[in-house]
Design an enzyme around this catalytic site. Structure first.
Site, mmCIF file in Angstrom:
data_model
loop_
_atom_site.group_PDB
_atom_site.id
_atom_site.type_symbol
_atom_site.label_atom_id
_atom_site.label_comp_id
_atom_site.label_asym_id
_atom_site.label_seq_id
_atom_site.Cartn_x
_atom_site.Cartn_y
_atom_site.Cartn_z
ATOM 1 N N CYS A 274 0.835 -0.796 0.063
ATOM 2 C CA CYS A 274 0.374 -0.442 0.176
ATOM 3 C C CYS A 274 0.802 1.297 0.427
ATOM 4 C CB CYS A 274 -0.934 0.075 1.110
ATOM 5 S SG CYS A 274 -1.684 1.545 1.442
ATOM 6 N N HIS B 252 -9.160 -3.886 -1.941
ATOM 7 C CA HIS B 252 -8.247 -3.034 -1.043
ATOM 8 C C HIS B 252 -8.343 -1.145 -0.943
ATOM 9 C CE1 HIS B 252 -3.784 -1.739 -0.423
ATOM 10 N NE2 HIS B 252 -4.177 -0.921 -0.266
ATOM 11 N N GLU B 253 -8.986 -0.989 -2.336
ATOM 12 C CA GLU B 253 -9.611 0.873 -2.757
ATOM 13 C C GLU B 253 -10.505 0.771 -1.956
ATOM 14 O OE1 GLU B 253 -6.609 2.588 -3.344
ATOM 15 O OE2 GLU B 253 -5.495 0.689 -3.971
ATOM 16 N N HIS C 208 -9.968 1.321 1.914
ATOM 17 C CA HIS C 208 -9.830 2.929 2.812
ATOM 18 C C HIS C 208 -10.975 4.005 2.402
ATOM 19 C CE1 HIS C 208 -5.519 2.757 2.063
ATOM 20 N NE2 HIS C 208 -5.254 2.026 0.861
HETATM 21 NI NI NI Z 1 -3.533 1.427 0.113
#
Ligand code: NI
Length: 183
Positions: free
Chosen positions: A98, A140-141, A144
């Site tokens: 990341c 994953h995105e 966030h």
């Molecule tokens: Ni990330």
């Protein structure tokens, strides 16, 4: 165009839930996306979420490079107000990095197959099914946007460390495969 500063783990910008984008076609959204693309390319990542550049909006960008993780490649996608639904119960582990945790990598379980929806910069609806690396980068995105970083998804913290140092150990090959998969 500008290269934006990327928040690192521990910064409050990464911890709070992001807010829905009220108008995906607004010029300030397009301007942010332009800067996010430049920032992601400069940092060598495959994805970036708005909170990583200190903007609390539900907006991510990503792409899937050719041949990565056995998945079909996917051109750069701007995904606004995304929603994700797993398509089955299967989870798989793979190494992630990341841009907010520079130099680190970890083994993270993710849903293998998902459906995701959202909007592009023209306000058109996006709906796709994804698996493997493509599904992983989207999960994953989108994490966030809810203040979740990949270590928070990990089950075994012995599989977390600096890429450079993990290369020395038994996970050498896996850590090398990870190279470039930073989001
Ligand atoms: Ni990330």
């Amino acid at each position: 165009m500008a290269i934006l500063k990327i928040a690192r783990m521990g910064h409050p910008a990464l911890m709070r839930p992001a807010l829905p984008v009220s108008d995906p076609t607004a010029p300030e959204v397009a301007g942010l996306v332009e800067d996010m693309i430049e920032t992601m390319e400069d940092a060598g990542g495959v994805g970036l979420a708005a909170p990583q550049v200190h903007v609390p909006w539900r907006l991510v960008i990503f792409f899937v490079p050719e041949g990565r993780g056995g998945a079909d490649s996917m051109p750069l996608t701007v995904l606004i107000n995304p929603e994700i639904a797993p398509l089955d119960e299967n989870m798989e582990d793979a190494w992630e990095g990341c841009l907010s945790l520079p130099g680190l990598t970890g083994l993270v379980p993710r849903h293998r197959r998902i459906r995701y929806t959202g909007f592009d910069l023209s306000g058109a609806r996006i709906e796709r099914e994804a698996e493997g690396f493509h599904a992983r980068v989207v999960q994953h995105e989108c994490d966030h946007l809810d203040g979740c970083l990949y270590p928070m998804r990990m089950r075994d913290m012995s599989q977390f460390g600096f890429v450079e140092d993990m290369r020395r150990g038994a996970v050498e090959q896996k850590a090398e495969k990870q190279e470039g998969e930073i989001a």
